[in-house]
Scaffold this motif. Structure first.
Motif, short mmCIF file in Angstrom:
data_model
loop_
_atom_site.label_atom_id
_atom_site.label_comp_id
_atom_site.label_asym_id
_atom_site.label_seq_id
_atom_site.Cartn_x
_atom_site.Cartn_y
_atom_site.Cartn_z
N GLU A 581 0.85 -1.19 0.00
CA GLU A 581 0.00 0.00 0.00
C GLU A 581 0.88 1.24 0.00
OE1 GLU A 581 -2.36 -0.36 3.48
OE2 GLU A 581 -3.63 -1.96 2.71
N ILE A 582 0.48 2.24 -0.80
CA ILE A 582 1.22 3.50 -0.84
C ILE A 582 0.23 4.66 -0.81
CG2 ILE A 582 3.23 2.58 -2.06
CD1 ILE A 582 2.05 3.80 -4.64
N PRO A 583 0.57 5.74 -0.11
CA PRO A 583 -0.29 6.93 -0.13
C PRO A 583 -0.04 7.74 -1.40
CG PRO A 583 1.58 7.29 1.31
CD PRO A 583 1.70 5.87 0.82
N VAL A 584 -1.13 8.25 -2.00
CA VAL A 584 -1.02 9.09 -3.19
C VAL A 584 -1.95 10.28 -3.02
CG1 VAL A 584 -0.46 7.15 -4.71
CG2 VAL A 584 -2.85 7.85 -4.43
N SER A 585 -1.74 11.29 -3.85
CA SER A 585 -2.61 12.47 -3.88
C SER A 585 -3.37 12.47 -5.20
CB SER A 585 -1.79 13.75 -3.75
OG SER A 585 -1.04 13.75 -2.56
N PRO A 586 -4.70 12.52 -5.15
CA PRO A 586 -5.46 12.64 -6.41
C PRO A 586 -5.08 13.90 -7.16
CG PRO A 586 -6.90 12.05 -4.58
CD PRO A 586 -5.58 12.41 -3.98
N ALA A 587 -4.98 13.80 -8.49
CA ALA A 587 -4.59 14.93 -9.33
C ALA A 587 -5.67 15.19 -10.37
CB ALA A 587 -3.25 14.66 -10.01
N ALA A 588 -5.76 16.45 -10.79
CA ALA A 588 -6.71 16.82 -11.84
C ALA A 588 -6.16 16.36 -13.19
CB ALA A 588 -6.93 18.32 -11.86
N VAL A 589 -7.05 16.10 -14.14
CA VAL A 589 -6.63 15.63 -15.46
C VAL A 589 -5.72 16.65 -16.14
CG1 VAL A 589 -7.45 14.92 -17.74
CG2 VAL A 589 -8.72 14.26 -15.69
N VAL A 590 -5.96 17.94 -15.90
CA VAL A 590 -5.16 18.98 -16.56
C VAL A 590 -3.72 18.97 -16.07
CG1 VAL A 590 -7.13 20.47 -17.01
CG2 VAL A 590 -5.96 20.65 -14.82
N GLU A 591 -3.47 18.38 -14.86
CA GLU A 591 -2.12 18.34 -14.34
C GLU A 591 -1.28 17.25 -14.98
OE1 GLU A 591 -2.20 18.01 -10.14
OE2 GLU A 591 -3.71 19.57 -9.86
N VAL A 592 -1.90 16.29 -15.63
CA VAL A 592 -1.17 15.16 -16.22
C VAL A 592 -0.67 15.55 -17.60
CG1 VAL A 592 -1.33 12.76 -16.94
CG2 VAL A 592 -2.60 13.54 -14.94
#
Length: 821
Positions: A581-592
């Motif tokens: 398990e790893i912690p992540v931060s959700p990102a907006a599509v425009v950031e990718v």
């Protein structure tokens, strides 16, 4: 002199005694507070577990009663006879028959489901026409405190608690209306719940010690009151309602824990929860006196033992004073040795870091020239077949050496603590889809199933270290396929969310759970302990004669760096499960950032200014490689072999862009960059650093010196063209279109999308041959195989050829069959 010595001894003895007493007190205090903190955390954990279990059981009980009641009311026999009761006359034989049937049915329900204490039916005037308590028949019922529902909706079921006029205790009444075909209410079916089961759940004291208690609090009329409580609180009266820090916080909708005084003003350690679905506060508490008793006992024991020790040690004070000088000298010698050891350890770490830096530079620099010139020479159509075969051998050996160097340096960087996270926003779905396409061919070639599962809650775009996550998944999935002979492998991805308060704002972080399961031979218990050690393979790995034994070690270190830990569950002969398990931060599509597809550059587009490019590199072979590459496209290029010459050429020639090696004699790239950027006109010159360093943090050092960007050796042709297009706006002519394209066009018109699915048009034997040729870096054999592709699939052949021409044979390996570590 003798008197002076005796006076000194007395002073030393008294000072020792005082210091010993102070030390015992300090140790006792520290032990008490440390043990108290540990006990507090342990108590919080125990109470939290008890609260969670009780909360879940209470929720399930209410849902069960709601469902049971609704099933009773929807029984066809009950519905049919209720209509007779509500519409017929008492003297009607059908009415009497219906009354008897319903009475027997409802009484049998209350007997089999004791939680439904009384079930009764009201007509439109709220008069009781039927009840399991026959004495209440004909009475009128007040419907002020009734919980209505017509279908099971657990998320919105909030029972209304009130004080029963019969029992004097909190009660809950469930009700559902009876409607005719037109939807008009004709009556109501109600049930008084028996809350004895709730009391038993609350009074369960397992794991709560002698003073622990659990109770439910609800809002009755205008005050907080017990809904369910422990037996010892039953005799206590609270006419003004009950209150404490935990009760008040929970009743305001907050869940938490802490140290406070309870409703009886006793100091407790407690966990409080707001049960949103039942509008209740659940509190689990234990008196602080019992919770921290072991800490007091420990501190008392330490103090007693300390005092006894002080008495014994005081006897030897005189002897200690005589040995004080010797001991001080020994201590000074020991301290000096410790300091020397610390300095040696620090020097060893510095030497290791310096060794890694030098190794990276010394190995990658010649490899840059070997691979680069091999590629340039292989394009020369005048070479003989024997010469091309020799070049293939050189290139194949260079690529193999580069792979080994990368693995060893990665392991060395981990051991030196120099591996860092490089987080970026990326499309997780695209990453998983690309891995599935990459690995599916290898699985199908062995007759295995490859399944990728992800739950809908998994965010599409996240911010994490994409490169490390990709390498870990490739290693785990590759091993699963490699060691499985029948069945298949499954990758499961889901989110792990802890229970928390409902919030309108989106979460800032979440935990992703990855699980790779195979049906392979499993791992023996004796091998699990050494599973993640470097250069160590399991029995199955040794039999396969593949890998270096570094894959799982690097994967474990990468997962730990990302905040997780790889766990292993295995059954010998039935398969293995690797999970993390790893912690992540959700990102907006425009950031990718969008995925870039490379097309081979063959020249500069017309109608552009003359671009002057300066190459500053001390190694002649590396300098010539970059110069020839740039000149072959059409750039004006000059070269310098150290920073001092580079600064002089820059002052006289004014290039628009400088490729600057950072490690050079006479003047290194750092100093040369600082001197150029110190001038006002130097800010208009783009400087891109060239380095063979293995350390990712080298980027920060390079950028702080004034460089605009950073490229690591061995150089990739597509990276060179991309950086120049990014900083100078250069437009190129590409091999596939023979037309110029501006940067915006590159994003809008993508070349042929080569995937593992694309290769399925060819026979599996052909794909296997291509994979073996790619593993051996046999470019001649690869091109021979590409000539067998039918003309209808020419774009696929061109895309594969471009991968070979641009040093990306590793992509062909990924597309055909993964060679996992």
């Amino acid at each position: 002199m003798k008197s002076w010595n005796q006076h000194l001894t007395a002073k030393v003895a008294s000072s020792f005694l005082v210091l010993s007493l102070v030390a015992v007190g300090v140790v006792g205090s520290v032990a008490f507070f440390s043990a108290r903190e540990a006990l507090k955390q342990a108590a919080f954990n125990r109470l939290s577990v008890a609260a969670t279990l009780k909360e879940e059981e209470i929720g399930r009980w209410f849902e069960d009663q709601q469902r049971d009641f609704l099933l009773v009311t929807q029984h066809p026999e009950l519905q049919r006879n209720i209509k007779i009761l509500l519409s017929g006359k008492i003297t009607d034989p059908n009415y009497l028959a219906a009354d008897k049937i319903l009475s027997n049915y409802l009484i049998s329900v209350t007997q089999t489901k004791p939680a439904l204490r009384e079930i009764f039916i009201l007509d439109r005037s709220n008069q009781i026409v039927l009840s399991t308590d026959k004495q209440r028949k004909g009475n009128y019922e007040i419907l002020a405190n009734v919980t209505y529902f017509e279908r099971v909706e657990p998320d919105t079921f909030d029972p209304i608690f009130y004080v029963s006029p019969v029992t004097g205790k909190p009660s809950v009444t469930l009700a559902t209306p009876l409607r005719d075909a037109a939807g008009v209410r004709q009556g109501i079916v109600l049930a008084h719940l028996n809350l004895d089961r709730i009391d038993r759940i609350v009074r369960e004291r397992t794991g709560l010690g002698n003073s622990g208690e659990t109770y439910l609090v609800g809002s009755l009329v205008s005050k907080n009151a017990f809904i369910s409580k422990a037996e010892k609180t039953e005799a206590q009266e609270f006419p003004e309602g009950i209150s404490s820090q935990g009760i008040d916080a929970a009743m305001s909708g907050v869940s938490g824990s802490g140290l406070y005084r309870n409703y009886a003003k006793l100091p407790v350690i407690g966990v409080y929860r707001w049960l949103n679905e039942q509008d209740l506060a659940l509190l689990v508490e234990m008196q602080q006196e019992e919770a921290f008793a072991p800490a007091r006992q420990l501190a008392g024991t330490i103090v007693l033992v300390g005092l006894a020790s002080v008495g014994c040690l005081s006897i030897g004070v005189y002897w200690l004073t005589r040995q004080l000088k010797i001991s001080r000298e020994q201590l000074e010698n020991y301290s000096h040795k410790l300091e020397q050891k610390a300095q040696e350890a620090e020097a060893a770490n510095l030497a290791k870091s310096e060794f890694l830096a030098n190794m990276s530079h010394e190995l990658r620099t010649p490899l840059n020239a070997i691979l680069g010139f091999t590629q340039l020479m292989s394009r020369d159509r005048s070479l003989s077949a024997a010469q091309l075969e020799n070049l293939d051998t050189i290139n194949r050996s260079g690529e193999h050496l580069l792979t080994l160097i990368n693995d060893v340096l990665s392991m060395a960087k981990i051991e030196a603590g120099r591996t860092i996270l490089n987080e970026n926003s990326f499309d997780l779905y695209e990453l998983l889809d690309s891995l599935e396409e990459m690995l599916r061919l290898k699985a199908e070639a062995k007759g295995l199933q490859l399944i990728f599962e992800r739950t809908p809650e998994v965010p599409q775009c996240v911010r994490a270290d994409e490169s490390k996550l990709r390498q870990v998944l490739i290693n785990l999935l590759g091993n699963a396929i490699k060691f499985t002979q029948a069945g298949g492998a499954i990758l499961r991805v889901r989110t792990k969310q802890d229970k928390q308060e409902v919030s309108q704002s989106p979460p800032t972080t979440c935990t992703l759970h990855f699980e790779v399961e195979d049906t392979g031979p499993g791992i023996a218990a004796s091998e699990l302990e050494r599973l993640f050690k470097p250069f160590v393979q399991t029995e199955a790995g040794r039999k396969s004669h593949e890998g270096t034994g570094l894959g799982l070690t690097i994967s474990q270190q990468f997962v730990r760096l990302m905040g997780g830990e790889i766990a292993v569950s295995t059954t010998l002969g039935h398969g293995t499960i690797f999970s993390f398990e790893i912690p992540v931060s959700p990102a907006a599509v425009v950031e990718v950032p969008p995925r870039q597809h490379y097309r081979r550059v063959i020249g500069l587009a017309p109608d552009q200014p003359k671009y002057r490019i300066l190459v500053v590199e001390d190694k002649w072979e590396n300098r010539q490689l970059l110069v020839k590459m740039l000149e072959s496209v059409g750039f004006e290029v000059r070269e310098a072999e150290n920073g001092e010459e580079g600064v002089a050429i820059w002052e006289s020639w004014q290039p628009q862009l400088i490729w600057m090696d950072m490690r050079m004699p006479v003047m290194d790239g750092y100093e040369a960059t600082r001197q150029i950027k110190a001038h006002l006109k130097g800010h208009a010159t783009i400087i891109i650093a060239l380095t063979a360093s293995a350390f990712d943090e080298e980027r920060a050092v390079v950028l702080s010196a004034g460089c605009n960007d950073f490229v690591r050796k061995p150089l990739r042709e597509e990276v060179i063209w991309e950086k120049m297009m990014q900083y100078l706006g250069v437009r190129y002519i590409y091999e596939d279109t023979q037309q110029a394209a501006i940067p915006s066009q590159l994003e809008e018109k993508e070349p042929y999308a080569l995937t593992a699915q694309s290769l399925r048009v060819m026979p599996s034997e052909w794909v296997a041959q291509l994979h073996q040729a790619a593993l051996r870096t046999d470019e001649k054999l690869i091109f021979d195989l590409l000539e067998q592709i039918p003309q209808d699939y020419a774009p696929m052949a061109t895309a594969l050829a471009d991968l070979v021409n641009n040093f990306r044979i590793d992509k062909i390996i990924d597309l055909t069959q993964l060679d996992s570590a």
